[in-house]
Design an enzyme around this catalytic site. Structure first.
Site, PDB file in Angstrom:
ATOM      1  N   HIS A 132     102.192  -8.628   6.775  1.00 27.74           N
ATOM      2  CA  HIS A 132     101.962  -9.909   6.088  1.00 27.74           C
ATOM      3  C   HIS A 132     103.219 -10.770   6.162  1.00 27.74           C
ATOM      4  O   HIS A 132     103.163 -11.946   6.539  1.00 27.74           O
ATOM      5  CB  HIS A 132     101.570  -9.662   4.624  1.00 27.74           C
ATOM      6  N   ASP A 180     107.337 -37.392  26.485  1.00 24.32           N
ATOM      7  CA  ASP A 180     106.937 -35.993  26.289  1.00 24.32           C
ATOM      8  C   ASP A 180     108.181 -35.233  25.856  1.00 24.32           C
ATOM      9  O   ASP A 180     109.248 -35.820  25.685  1.00 24.32           O
ATOM     10  CB  ASP A 180     106.381 -35.397  27.604  1.00 24.32           C
ATOM     11  N   TRP A 200     109.344  -6.416   5.989  1.00 25.02           N
ATOM     12  CA  TRP A 200     109.677  -7.336   7.084  1.00 25.02           C
ATOM     13  C   TRP A 200     111.184  -7.353   7.328  1.00 25.02           C
ATOM     14  O   TRP A 200     111.643  -7.776   8.379  1.00 25.02           O
ATOM     15  CB  TRP A 200     109.141  -8.747   6.812  1.00 25.02           C
ATOM     16  N   SER A 233     110.439 -17.000  22.126  1.00 21.10           N
ATOM     17  CA  SER A 233     109.614 -18.199  21.958  1.00 21.10           C
ATOM     18  C   SER A 233     110.315 -19.224  21.079  1.00 21.10           C
ATOM     19  O   SER A 233     110.387 -20.412  21.417  1.00 21.10           O
ATOM     20  CB  SER A 233     108.271 -17.805  21.360  1.00 21.10           C
ATOM     21  N   SER A 234     110.868 -18.769  19.934  1.00 18.76           N
ATOM     22  CA  SER A 234     111.531 -19.704  19.024  1.00 18.76           C
ATOM     23  C   SER A 234     112.739 -20.339  19.689  1.00 18.76           C
ATOM     24  O   SER A 234     112.993 -21.536  19.525  1.00 18.76           O
ATOM     25  CB  SER A 234     112.026 -18.990  17.772  1.00 18.76           C
ATOM     26  N   HIS A 288     119.438 -15.286   6.219  1.00 21.49           N
ATOM     27  CA  HIS A 288     119.582 -16.420   5.331  1.00 21.49           C
ATOM     28  C   HIS A 288     119.411 -17.757   6.024  1.00 21.49           C
ATOM     29  O   HIS A 288     118.642 -18.596   5.560  1.00 21.49           O
ATOM     30  CB  HIS A 288     120.812 -16.374   4.431  1.00 21.49           C
ATOM     31  N   GLU A 338     117.606 -18.193   8.471  1.00 21.98           N
ATOM     32  CA  GLU A 338     116.165 -18.198   8.731  1.00 21.98           C
ATOM     33  C   GLU A 338     115.395 -18.853   7.571  1.00 21.98           C
ATOM     34  O   GLU A 338     114.428 -19.578   7.778  1.00 21.98           O
ATOM     35  CB  GLU A 338     115.680 -16.760   8.953  1.00 21.98           C
ATOM     36  N   TYR A 368     116.394 -21.221   5.754  1.00 17.38           N
ATOM     37  CA  TYR A 368     116.523 -22.674   5.867  1.00 17.38           C
ATOM     38  C   TYR A 368     115.777 -23.204   7.065  1.00 17.38           C
ATOM     39  O   TYR A 368     115.317 -24.352   7.068  1.00 17.38           O
ATOM     40  CB  TYR A 368     117.998 -23.073   5.862  1.00 17.38           C
ATOM     41  N   SER A 380     110.495 -36.350   3.302  1.00 18.20           N
ATOM     42  CA  SER A 380     111.252 -37.596   3.403  1.00 18.20           C
ATOM     43  C   SER A 380     110.521 -38.652   4.218  1.00 18.20           C
ATOM     44  O   SER A 380     110.862 -39.828   4.156  1.00 18.20           O
ATOM     45  CB  SER A 380     112.619 -37.333   4.048  1.00 18.20           C
ATOM     46  N   HIS A 390     124.267 -12.463  -0.602  1.00 18.71           N
ATOM     47  CA  HIS A 390     123.629 -12.530  -1.921  1.00 18.71           C
ATOM     48  C   HIS A 390     122.289 -11.792  -1.936  1.00 18.71           C
ATOM     49  O   HIS A 390     121.707 -11.600  -2.992  1.00 18.71           O
ATOM     50  CB  HIS A 390     123.487 -13.981  -2.424  1.00 18.71           C
ATOM     51  N   HIS A 391     121.811 -11.381  -0.764  1.00 24.33           N
ATOM     52  CA  HIS A 391     120.609 -10.542  -0.716  1.00 24.33           C
ATOM     53  C   HIS A 391     120.951  -9.080  -0.963  1.00 24.33           C
ATOM     54  O   HIS A 391     120.066  -8.237  -0.992  1.00 24.33           O
ATOM     55  CB  HIS A 391     119.930 -10.658   0.651  1.00 24.33           C
ATOM     56  N   THR A 401     121.006 -29.441  -2.112  1.00 23.26           N
ATOM     57  CA  THR A 401     119.555 -29.365  -2.316  1.00 23.26           C
ATOM     58  C   THR A 401     119.147 -30.282  -3.456  1.00 23.26           C
ATOM     59  O   THR A 401     118.133 -30.982  -3.377  1.00 23.26           O
ATOM     60  CB  THR A 401     119.121 -27.912  -2.619  1.00 23.26           C
ATOM     61  N   LYS A 425     118.908 -33.881  -2.439  1.00 24.77           N
ATOM     62  CA  LYS A 425     117.648 -34.231  -1.783  1.00 24.77           C
ATOM     63  C   LYS A 425     116.556 -34.544  -2.802  1.00 24.77           C
ATOM     64  O   LYS A 425     115.880 -35.564  -2.700  1.00 24.77           O
ATOM     65  CB  LYS A 425     117.189 -33.073  -0.895  1.00 24.77           C
ATOM     66  N   ARG A 464     109.187  -4.733  -6.489  1.00 24.25           N
ATOM     67  CA  ARG A 464     108.397  -5.207  -5.346  1.00 24.25           C
ATOM     68  C   ARG A 464     107.895  -4.019  -4.539  1.00 24.25           C
ATOM     69  O   ARG A 464     108.391  -2.926  -4.666  1.00 24.25           O
ATOM     70  CB  ARG A 464     109.271  -5.937  -4.324  1.00 24.25           C
TER      71      ARG A 464
END
Lengths: 538, 386, 191
Positions: A88, A117, A153, A181-182, A265, A267, A269, A280, A314-315, A340, A343, A462
Site C-alpha cells: 500500500h 512539447d 515501505w 522512471s522518476s 525526507h 522524498e 517534499y 498557488s 528526525h525519523h 512552510t 506559504k 503502527r
C-alpha cells in the site's frame, strides 16, 4: 501573473484543416498510446496510471481497515497484513502520487511556459512505459511463495535482508525501475524548463507550478539515486554476502536508516512541493486577485528543499543518537515550519480582500490549506524530540503523514485535475457529481484520519494487525471513514470517465473567470500540438 | 453550498477546541486517556506530557488564528457578497513579520524541549540495570546484578485472538512473566536485539528505545508509584510484531527485594531439578504431552500448529529430513538456532526437559512417527559438546 | 537547442551518477560520522597506543562489561570481570572466558558496542580480542584479554559506561572473505 500578449497559434480559426493535418501524425488505437511522444498523451497516460494505482493501493488500504475494523484476527493473516501495509505504501508513494504529479507536469509545463512539447519526447515515452512493468513486478511478488515484501515501505534492515523472503529481489528490481522512471521524468522537466521557455518567459515570470516542479525535479535527481543505492545494498546483503547492515560483518543496521531517510525526507517534499505549486495557481484564480508574495513563494520553496537535506534523522530519534545530534535534528526540523508557514500565510493573504467564488477546484484547494496545515502542525509536534519518543511509530504518525499526503498531495492533485480538465477536454465536468465527490471525500477523510491522532496518543503502535480493546471504538470509526473515503473515489472515477467521453457543456478558452497564464489562452480543448511557434511573453 | 462550507469549517474549529479542552481537563489525573497522551508514572513522563500539552496548545492557537482569518476572508470577500478584488500582491513588512514571528514562537518551543531532552539523557550511575533483549516476538529480561533472567511472552490465548473466546480486559497487553522493578530507584534499561530491530516502549515511563542487533542502547526510569505498566513493541519486526507486549510491574523496594530473592531460589531449585532429571527417563506419553504444550507456546507461531510452516517464509517440520533423520542436527538447531534466519537459540529459553519434550514431539507428531525419544540427558550432551 | 539539451542532460546524468556514488560513499562517511559523534557506541577497530599523560586520580569511572552470543552461536562467553572502577588515563586489563562446546572448530568475531555512545570515543583499547576473529578448536576454551584506558578527556558528566560484546559465528567467512565481500569495511586488521 504574466499575460502573453501575442500568441501565434495556428490552431485558432482553422481547427478543422489542422485537425486533418495532424491526423497523419497520430496513429490510431493502442499503438498511438504505446508509441506516443506527445506530452499531452503521456500526461494522460501518467494520470490514468496514477489513478488506477490509487485504486489498487486504496483496495489494499480497505483490506487493512477491514482487518482493523474490530480487535482480533478476522480476515487476513499477520504476514499478509504486513504485505498489505508495505505494498500500500509503495504503491501510493511511487505509483499514485509521484506519477500523478509527473502527469500534471507533462500536460502543463509545456503549455505554461509556451513550449511545443517536452524537451526529450522519446525519453518521455520510455519513462512512462517502464512504470507499468515496475508495478506488475511488485504486484506479482505478492503471489510468489512466501508472499511479497512484508517489511514496511521503509524496508529497514535486517528485516528486509536476512529475515525477508526471496521476493525481496523482485521488490528491489521494481524499485530500481521506478527510480529510473522518476529520474528520467525529472531530467525531462529540468531540460524543458531550462531550454524551452518562450521568449520573454523569464525565471521570475514562471508560474509557481513550474517553479515548484523545477525544484522537485532537482530533489528527484539528487535523492532517487541514493534510494537506488540503498536497495542495491539490501540486495547484495541479502543475496551476495556483503554486510553493509549486518553487525557480524562490521556493518550497522542503523546506517540503513540514515541512508534511507537521506532519501526519504527529501522524498516527502517531492510529494508536496508540486502541490504547493498547484494551490498557488488555483487560489489566485478563484480569488480574482494576484498571488500574494510570488517571490517569497519561490524562496520559501527553495529553502524547504534545501532544509530537507539536513533533517533526515528526525525519523530516527529512538535509534539512540547522541544528545547533540538529537538537538540539531530537532531544531533543523522545527526551522522548516518557517518557510512552510510563509506559504500558508501567502495563500491566506491572496484570498484576503479578493472576490472569491467556490468552484470545485477552489473547494479542494481550501480543504488542502486547512487540512495540510493540520498535518503540518502535527509535524511540528513530532519534531520535538522528547515528545517524539512518545509519538514515534504510533498512529499519531500515521495520522500526520496521511493528513499531509492524502488531504495534502492527493487533494491537490484532485484540485488540479478539476481545474485543468476543462482545458484538456474542452468540456466542463459534471459539477454536481464533482461536488458530491468533494463533500463525501472531505467528511470521510476526516472521519478516517482525525481519530488516528487520538488512538496514536493513547498508545496504539503502527503496523499491527490487531490491537488492545481500548482502541476498538475509534478503530471502528476509522475503518468506516476509510470505506466511505474509498467509495467516494468511485464518484471521482465516474466524473473522470464522463469528462474523458467529452460529456458536458463546451467551455471558453479561459474556462475560469479569473484564470491567467499561457495555458488559458490556447483554445479549449487544447489542440494536440500547441505553441509550435513560440508565443511572445511581454 | 458556500454557507455549508463555512459551517463545516467552523464546526471543525469547534471540534479542535473541544478536544483541546477535553484533554486539558484530563491533565490532572494519571488515568489512561482514550484521547490523549498519558501523564505516566515518572517525573520525566510528566515533563514530556506537559511539553506535549504546551506544543499542542501552541499548535491549536496557530491553527485558530490562521483558519480564523481564512474563514473571515471566505465570508467577507466573496463575489456573491459583491466583494471587489483589491490590487495588493506584496508587502515586505508583512513578509518579514510572518517570518520572524513564527521563528520567535519556535524559540519559545525549543527551550523547554531542549531542557526535557537533557533531563532524559541523564547518564549518572543507576541503582540497578536490566538488560532487555528483543527477539522475534518476545522480550528477554536479565537483571545484571542478580541471578535472574527470563523470557516474557504474550499471555493472551490464541483462541481470543481468533475470536473463539471472549477477549479479556488486557487483551494483547498481558505477558506470562512481567518485568519487575523497584519504585523510587533509578532503573537503567540496556536494550538490544537478537535478530531484527525491535523497539521497547512503555508509554508510562516515556521510554521508547530501539533494540538494534549487535548494538546496545540505554534508557532509564525512576517510577514513583507501584503499579502495572503496559506497552508494546514499537518497531515493525515481522509477522507477530503486534503480539509482543511489554509489561512492567513496579513494586515497593522491600516487596521487590523479596521477589528477586524468590526468583533466585526458584532458579536454583530448577537447576537442581534439572540435574536430577538427567538421570531420569520420561515416557513417550509424558514427552509428547509436554512437547505439544511447549511446541504450541514457542514454535507454532512460525512452524504453525500443524507443523507445515509458511511456505517460502518458515520451513515445514512435517516430513522435513532433519526431523525425520538427523537427530543431532535437530537438537543442535533447536539449542543454538540458525544464524541468518528467524530460527532462534531455544537453549537459552527452555529447560532441558522442555527441549527434550519438544524435540521428541516434533519427531513424532503430524505423521513424522520416527519413534525417536529424546531425553534431557541427550540434550545436555549436545550442550556440553559430549 | 538539441546541443544545449544534450549538454544539460549530460550534466544532470553526472549528478545522478554522482548521487548514486554518494549513496555508497555514505557507508564510509557514516563511520567517520560515528567516530566523531559516537553514534551507536562504535569503538575503534584498531589498537590505540597508550599515551604518556597524567592519570587523573580525582575521577573514578565505573566500566561495566556485558557479553552476549548471537543466534546460532553455541559458544559459552562471559566476562571474568563484570564491573571495574578505573581512573582516567590508567591502564587496565580485563579477561573474557570462551568455550566452544561444538563438535567442530569454529571462528568467532566479537562486535563491541558502548553506551552511552559518547563514551565510546574515550575508550581506548590497546589490545582486544575484538580486533580480529578468534578461532577455537572443538571443545576448546580460552581466556581472551582486553587492555584499555579511559581518555582523561572523558566528559565530566559521564561517570559510568557499559561495554557490550556480541559474539558472532564467522566460521567459513573469515576476516579475509569479509574484506573481499565488503570493500567499504576494510578497517579490520590483524595487528
Amino acid at each position: 501573473m504574466s499575460k502573453a500578449t501575442e500568441i501565434i497559434s495556428p490552431e485558432h480559426g482553422a481547427a478543422d484543416a489542422h485537425d486533418d493535418h495532424h491526423e497523419h501524425h497520430i496513429p490510431k488505437g493502442l499503438m498511438r498510446w504505446v508509441l506516443t511522444t506527445n506530452h499531452k498523451d503521456i500526461g494522460t497516460l501518467y494520470l490514468w496510471f496514477a489513478f488506477i494505482m490509487f485504486l489498487v493501493g486504496g483496495a489494499m488500504a480497505m483490506v487493512i481497515r477491514a482487518e482493523l475494523f474490530q480487535p482480533g484476527l478476522q480476515i487476513v493473516e499477520p504476514n499478509f497484513f504486513n504485505q498489505m501495509t508495505t505494498v500500500h505504501g509503495l504503491i501510493m508513494v511511487f505509483g499514485a502520487v509521484m506519477p500523478a504529479f509527473t502527469g500534471l507536469a507533462n500536460w502543463l509545463i509545456p503549455m505554461m511556459i509556451g513550449a511545443p512539447d517536452m524537451a526529450l519526447p522519446r525519453m518521455n515515452n520510455w519513462s512512462f512505459w517502464i512504470l507499468p512493468f515496475a508495478f506488475t513486478i511488485l504486484l506479482a511478488s505478492l503471489f510468489v511463495e512466501g508472499g511479497g515484501p512484508a517489511f514496511g515501505w521503509t524496508f529497514y534492515a535486517p528485516l528486509s535482508t536476512t529475515y525477508s523472503g526471496d521476493s525481496t529481489a523482485l521488490f528491489v528490481f521494481s524499485v530500481h525501475i521506478m527510480g529510473i522512471s522518476s529520474i528520467m521524468g525529472a531530467i525531462n522537466v529540468i531540460v524543458t524548463i531550462f531550454n524551452m521557455r518562450a521568449p520573454g518567459m523569464t525565471w521570475m515570470k514562471m508560474p509557481l507550478f513550474v517553479w515548484t516542479w523545477l525544484i522537485t525535479a532537482f530533489l528527484l535527481i539528487a535523492v532517487m539515486p541514493v534510494l537506488a543505492g540503498a536497495v542495491t545494498m539490501v540486495l547484495t546483503d541479502k543475496f551476495f554476502g556483503t554486510s553493509f547492515f549486518d553487525a557480524a560483518g562490521g556493518g550497522d543496521p542503523v546506517m540503513f536508516q540514515h541512508i534511507f531517510w537521506f532519501f526519504g525526507h527529501p522524498e516527502v517534499y517531492i510529494m508536496i512541493l508540486p502541490a504547493f505549486g498547484i494551490i498557488s495557481q488555483i487560489i489566485p484564480t478563484f480569488s480574482r486577485k494576484r498571488l500574494f508574495g510570488y517571490a517569497s513563494m519561490v524562496y520559501a520553496t527553495t529553502s524547504i528543499a534545501l532544509l530537507s537535506f539536513i533533517v533526515w534523522a528526525h525519523h530516527m530519534f529512538t535509534t539512540g543518537m547522541p544528545v547533540a545530534a538529537e538537538m540539531f535534528f530537532m531544531f533543523a526540523t522545527m526551522l522548516i515550519s518557517v518557510p512552510t508557514g510563509v506559504k500558508v500565510f501567502n495563500w491566506v493573504a491572496t484570498m484576503w480582500r479578493g472576490s472569491m467564488t467556490f468552484e470545485v477546484p477552489m473547494l479542494f484547494a481550501l480543504a488542502f490549506i486547512v487540512l495540510f496545515t493540520i498535518g503540518g502542525l502535527s509535524g511540528l509536534m513530532l519534531a520535538i524530540t522528547p515528545v517524539d519518543f512518545q509519538y514515534h511509530d504510533t498512529y499519531f504518525v500515521v495520522a500526520h503523514f496521511h493528513y499531509v499526503l492524502v488531504t495534502g498531495a492527493v487533494f491537490s492533485i484532485m484540485a488540479a485535475v478539476y481545474y485543468w480538465i476543462p482545458k484538456w477536454t474542452g468540456r466542463m465536468f459534471d459539477i454536481t457529481l464533482a461536488k458530491w465527490h468533494f463533500w463525501c471525500s472531505l467528511i470521510s477523510v476526516n472521519v478516517l484520519f482525525f481519530p488516528m491522532h487520538f488512538v496514536g496518543l493513547a498508545g496504539m503502535p503502527r503496523r499491527i494487525p490487531d490491537y488492545a480493546l481500548q482502541f476498538a471504538d475509534f478503530n471502528k470509526w476509522i475503518s468506516l471513514g476509510g470505506f466511505a473515503f474509498g467509495l467516494s473515489q468511485l464518484i471521482f472515477l465516474a466524473v473522470m470517465i464522463k469528462a474523458c467521453r467529452k460529456q458536458g457543456e463546451p467551455v471558453s478558452d479561459q474556462v475560469w473567470d479569473g484564470a491567467e497564464g499561457l495555458e488559458w489562452e490556447i483554445p479549449s480543448p487544447a489542440p494536440y500540438h500547441t505553441f509550435e511557434t513560440p508565443p511572445v511573453v511581454k | 453550498m458556500k454557507q455549508l462550507g463555512i459551517c463545516v469549517l467552523k464546526a471543525w474549529t469547534t471540534l479542535v477546541l473541544l478536544v483541546a479542552g477535553a484533554t486539558a481537563s484530563a491533565a490532572g489525573s494519571s488515568e489512561v486517556s482514550a484521547l490523549n497522551l498519558r501523564r505516566g508514572a515518572t517525573e520525566i513522563s510528566g515533563q514530556v506530557y506537559d511539553l506535549h500539552m504546551l506544543m499542542f496548545s501552541i499548535c491549536v492557537g496557530i491553527a485558530v488564528v490562521v483558519f480564523g482569518i481564512m474563514f473571515v476572508s471566505m465570508y467577507l470577500h466573496r463575489k456573491s457578497r459583491g466583494a471587489k478584488p483589491a490590487n495588493f500582491h506584496e508587502s515586505v513588512k508583512v513578509e518579514i513579520a510572518w517570518t520572524v514571528i513564527p521563528f520567535l514562537i519556535l524559540i519559545f518551543m525549543a527551550v523547554p524541549a531542549a531542557k526535557t531532552l537533557l533531563a532524559m539523557e541523564d547518564t549518572t550511575e543507576p541503582d540497578m540495570t536490566v538488560l532487555v533483549t528483543g527477539s522475534q516476538w518476545k522480550w528477554h529480561y536479565k537483571y545484571m546484578d542478580r541471578d535472574v533472567e527470563f523470557y516474557s511472552l504474550l499471555a493472551t490465548q490464541r483462541e481470543q485472538i481468533n475470536n473463539r473466546y471472549t477477549k479479556g480486559e488486557n487483551y494483547l497487553l498481558e505477558v506470562d512473566r512481567p518485568l519487575v522493578i523497584p519504585t523510587g530507584q533509578k532503573v537503567r534499561f540496556l536494550i538490544t536485539s537478537d535478530d531484527v530491530i525491535h523497539s521497547w516502549w512503555v508509554p508510562d515511563f516515556a521510554v521508547k528505545k530501539d533494540a538494534n542487533p549487535g548494538f546496545i542502547n540505554e534508557a532509564w526510569a525512576r517510577v514513583d508509584e507501584p503499579g502495572i505498566y503496559r506497552g508494546q513493541c514499537a518497531e515493525l519486526c515481522g509477522k507477530d510484531h503486534g503480539f509482543m507486549p511489554v509489561v512492567v510491574i513496579a513494586k515497593e523496594p522491600a516487596a521487590y527485594e523479596a521477589w528477586v530473592n524468590e526468583q533466585e531460589s526458584i532458579r536454583q531449585q530448577a537447576r537442581e531439578e534439572e540435574q536430577r532429571l538427567l538421570a531420569m527417563n520420561m515416557s513417550m506419553d509424558e514427552l509428547m504431552t509436554e512437547g505439544e504444550r511447549v511446541y504450541n507456546a514457542t514454535c507454532a507461531a512460525c512452524h504453525m500448529p500443524n507443523g507445515e510452516g509458511l511456505p517460502g517464509v518458515f520451513p515445514a517440520l512435517k516430513g522435513s529430513p532433519m526431523a525425520l533423520n538427523d537427530m543431532q542436527g535437530h537438537i543442535n538447531i533447536v539449542l543454538n538456532g540458525k544464524t541468518g534466519t528467524a530460527m532462534q537459540a531455544f537453549g537459552k529459553m527452555l529447560s532441558l526437559k522442555e527441549l527434550a519434550a519438544v524435540i521428541t514431539y516434533e519427531r513424532n507428531a503430524w505423521g513424522n512417527n520416527t519413534g525417536d525419544m529424546v531425553q534431557a540427558k541427550d540434550v545436555n550432551a549436545v550442550v556440553n559438546g559430549e | 537547442m538539441a546541443n544545449s539539451n544534450s549538454a544539460l542532460v549530460t550534466k544532470l546524468l553526472l549528478i545522478v551518477v554522482g548521487m548514486f556514488g554518494f549513496g555508497f560513499a555514505l557507508v564510509p562517511l557514516y563511520d567517520v560520522f560515528c567516530d566523531i559523534t559516537g553514534i551507536n557506541g562504535k569503538t575503534n577497530e584498531t589498537a590505540a597506543v597508550y599515551f604518556d599523560g597524567q592519570v587523573d586520580e580525582s575521577r573514578t569511572i565505573t566500566v561495566e562489561f556485558i557479553t552476549r552470543t548471537h543466534t546460532g552461536m553455541p559458544w559459552e562467553f562471559r566476562a571474568q570481570t563484570k564491573k571495574v572502577k578505573v581512573h582516567p588515563g590508567e591502564m587496565n586489563m580485563v579477561e573474557f572466558y570462551v568455550r566452544n562446546p561444538a563438535h567442530k572448530d569454529m571462528v568467532a568475531q566479537a562486535i563491541p558496542s558502548v553506551t552511552p555512545g559518547q563514551a565510546a570515543l574515550y575508550l581506548n583499547k590497546t589490545e582486544c580480542f575484538c580486533f580480529n576473529s578468534q578461532p577455537l578448536a572443538a571443545g576448546g576454551e580460552s581466556l581472551m584479554p582486553m587492555r584499555f584506558y579511559v581518555d582523561p578527556q572523558l566528559p565530566e558528566d559521564i561517570h559510568f559506561f557499559t561495554v557490550q560484546y556480541t559474539l558472532f559465528d564467522v566460521t567459513g567467512n573469515g576476516t579475509d572473505d569479509k574484506q573481499l565481500n565488503n570493500p567499504f569495511l576494510t578497517s579490520f586488521s590483524d595487528n
